[in-house]
Design a protein around this motif. Structure first.
Motif, PDB file in Angstrom:
ATOM      1  N   ALA A 118    -108.094 -52.505   5.015  1.00  0.00           N
ATOM      2  CA  ALA A 118    -109.237 -52.302   3.810  1.00  0.00           C
ATOM      3  C   ALA A 118    -110.313 -51.647   4.076  1.00  0.00           C
ATOM      4  O   ALA A 118    -110.877 -50.709   3.129  1.00  0.00           O
ATOM      5  N   ARG A 119    -110.541 -51.896   5.325  1.00  0.00           N
ATOM      6  CA  ARG A 119    -112.077 -51.064   5.880  1.00  0.00           C
ATOM      7  C   ARG A 119    -111.688 -49.773   6.053  1.00  0.00           C
ATOM      8  O   ARG A 119    -112.657 -48.712   6.068  1.00  0.00           O
ATOM      9  N   GLN A 120    -110.341 -49.261   6.216  1.00  0.00           N
ATOM     10  CA  GLN A 120    -110.204 -47.930   6.324  1.00  0.00           C
ATOM     11  C   GLN A 120    -109.723 -47.210   4.962  1.00  0.00           C
ATOM     12  O   GLN A 120    -109.327 -46.133   4.968  1.00  0.00           O
ATOM     13  N   SER A 121    -110.057 -48.032   3.959  1.00  0.00           N
ATOM     14  CA  SER A 121    -109.920 -47.627   2.445  1.00  0.00           C
ATOM     15  C   SER A 121    -108.553 -47.366   2.260  1.00  0.00           C
ATOM     16  O   SER A 121    -108.190 -46.503   1.189  1.00  0.00           O
ATOM     17  N   TYR A 122    -107.482 -48.192   2.821  1.00  0.00           N
ATOM     18  CA  TYR A 122    -106.047 -48.113   2.296  1.00  0.00           C
ATOM     19  C   TYR A 122    -106.028 -48.952   0.885  1.00  0.00           C
ATOM     20  O   TYR A 122    -107.059 -50.154   0.891  1.00  0.00           O
ATOM     21  N   SER A 123    -105.625 -48.518  -0.105  1.00  0.00           N
ATOM     22  CA  SER A 123    -105.166 -49.406  -1.334  1.00  0.00           C
ATOM     23  C   SER A 123    -104.222 -50.777  -0.818  1.00  0.00           C
ATOM     24  O   SER A 123    -103.499 -50.566  -0.038  1.00  0.00           O
ATOM     25  N   GLN A 124    -104.401 -51.514  -1.809  1.00  0.00           N
ATOM     26  CA  GLN A 124    -103.622 -52.647  -1.741  1.00  0.00           C
ATOM     27  C   GLN A 124    -101.947 -52.496  -1.624  1.00  0.00           C
ATOM     28  O   GLN A 124    -101.196 -53.058  -1.059  1.00  0.00           O
ATOM     29  N   GLN A 125    -101.538 -51.390  -2.696  1.00  0.00           N
ATOM     30  CA  GLN A 125    -100.103 -50.766  -2.531  1.00  0.00           C
ATOM     31  C   GLN A 125     -99.672 -50.243  -1.048  1.00  0.00           C
ATOM     32  O   GLN A 125     -98.569 -50.495  -0.659  1.00  0.00           O
ATOM     33  N   GLN A 126    -100.792 -49.333  -0.530  1.00  0.00           N
ATOM     34  CA  GLN A 126    -100.496 -48.740   0.830  1.00  0.00           C
ATOM     35  C   GLN A 126    -100.596 -49.912   1.744  1.00  0.00           C
ATOM     36  O   GLN A 126     -99.464 -49.604   2.579  1.00  0.00           O
ATOM     37  N   ILE A 127    -101.251 -50.692   1.786  1.00  0.00           N
ATOM     38  CA  ILE A 127    -101.321 -51.934   2.766  1.00  0.00           C
ATOM     39  C   ILE A 127     -99.983 -52.798   2.888  1.00  0.00           C
ATOM     40  O   ILE A 127     -99.236 -52.965   3.903  1.00  0.00           O
ATOM     41  N   ALA A 128     -99.356 -52.853   1.444  1.00  0.00           N
ATOM     42  CA  ALA A 128     -98.361 -53.550   1.282  1.00  0.00           C
ATOM     43  C   ALA A 128     -96.928 -52.889   1.751  1.00  0.00           C
ATOM     44  O   ALA A 128     -96.008 -53.248   2.339  1.00  0.00           O
TER      45      ALA A 128
END
Length: 339
Positions: A270-280
């Motif tokens: 999240a600190r690297q600006s990934y979206s919730q969908q991208q993290i999932a």
């Protein structure tokens, strides 16, 4: 193509000759197949209008022959074909040799009296294969992936309202947290809760707590949630309940470590600006699980999370080497963590 659009088309009688379905949400795929069955087949003549195959033991050319063959006593037939390797990324067991050109030829002129549904067991298609590109160009390709956090909560509310009962958003979220994010077990619990509540009855968090049993994984998930919110007494209650159920302390510690590891990964991405969908997608998790882990992670500094994981690694070594009593060791860890 969008699944909702296709479902609307099917209900209006606009049915494509070929569908290619893939994804991890088996419940949605089964719902899609059930809708097609209701539109195409008559329950009294299902033996004549429904055929099922598996490409692990049936060559694709036989599927094409079945599709080209005129149906007996019915106007149209539905052919369900399970697959792992022809369209998906699964390994081919080598027992069956498929003449893919037979399907490629069929795609250019599909039979009007047959509907073929390929059901791919996997979360993605092998885009490098020519047959995948050919079906994408000629057929309807549908992705059935897990619903996001708010979408899943809205689905729970809709399903309960369909059955004539009622539920608030907070209780719906509690149900997801208790059961998990898979729609099939959620549907089973919804049936049970609606039967208890009755027509017009209200389902609240207390009813869910009373009637819905948690898995070990979900119990640990809720226990970590209590710890994150400094509710040590409730966390210990769950821990003692797990022990009563004869759960192995090493397993409980491992599941706690997994949840804190996810929290650290989500916080870092999240600190690297990934979206919730991208993290999932990157972590192979349901979006709702990422959402909850993100909310939990906000209550810890990254250094604190790393320290907790280090403590858990040390505890795991002590428990497995006999350096500490397993129950006592985990209990002391929880007390320190809550403090």
């Amino acid at each position: 193509m969008d699944v909702k659009t296709v479902l609307k088309q099917i209900k209006q009688g606009q049915i494509a000759p070929i569908y290619l379905c893939y994804g991890t949400e088996k419940y949605q795929i089964q719902e899609f197949v059930s809708l097609l069955q209701s539109q195409i087949t008559d329950p009294e003549q299902r033996d004549f209008s429904l055929a099922s195959y598996d490409l692990a033991d049936t060559p694709i050319e036989m599927i094409v022959e079945e599709a080209e063959m005129l149906p007996f006593l019915v106007e149209r037939k539905l052919i369900l074909v399970r697959d792992v390797s022809l369209f998906g990324t699964g390994k081919d067991n080598g027992k069956i040799e498929h003449k893919v050109e037979a399907l490629t030829s069929y795609l250019s002129n599909p039979a009007e009296h047959s509907v073929i549904v390929f059901l791919v067991q996997g979360d993605k298609l092998d885009e490098r294969k020519k047959i995948v590109k050919a079906v994408k160009a000629a057929g309807t390709v549908l992705s059935f992936m897990p619903l996001g956090g708010s979408e899943l909560t809205n689905w729970v509310i809709r399903e309960i309202e369909k059955r004539g009962s009622r539920i608030g958003r907070e209780a719906a979220e509690a149900l997801v947290q208790t059961v998990g994010v898979q729609m099939s077990p959620l549907s089973t619990e919804i049936d049970k809760l609606c039967l208890y509540a009755g027509q017009g009855g209200m389902i609240d968090s207390a009813v869910i707590e009373q009637l819905v049993a948690r898995t070990t994984e979900q119990n640990v998930f809720v226990m970590v949630e209590h710890i994150a919110n400094l509710r040590l007494e409730q966390a210990l209650d769950i821990f003692y309940e797990l022990l009563k159920q004869r759960e192995e302390p090493i397993k409980i510690a491992s599941l706690i470590a997994r949840q804190f590891r996810i929290m650290l990964q989500v916080k870092d991405m999240a600190r690297q600006s990934y979206s919730q969908q991208q993290i999932a997608s990157q972590l192979g998790l349901h979006p709702y699980a990422v959402k909850i882990a993100g909310e939990q992670a906000r209550k810890f500094e990254p250094s604190r999370l790393k320290g907790i994981l280090s403590d858990l690694a040390q505890l795991d070594y002590q428990m497995k080497s006999g350096g500490i009593d397993k129950v006592l060791g985990l209990e002391l860890f929880l007390l320190r963590l809550g403090a």
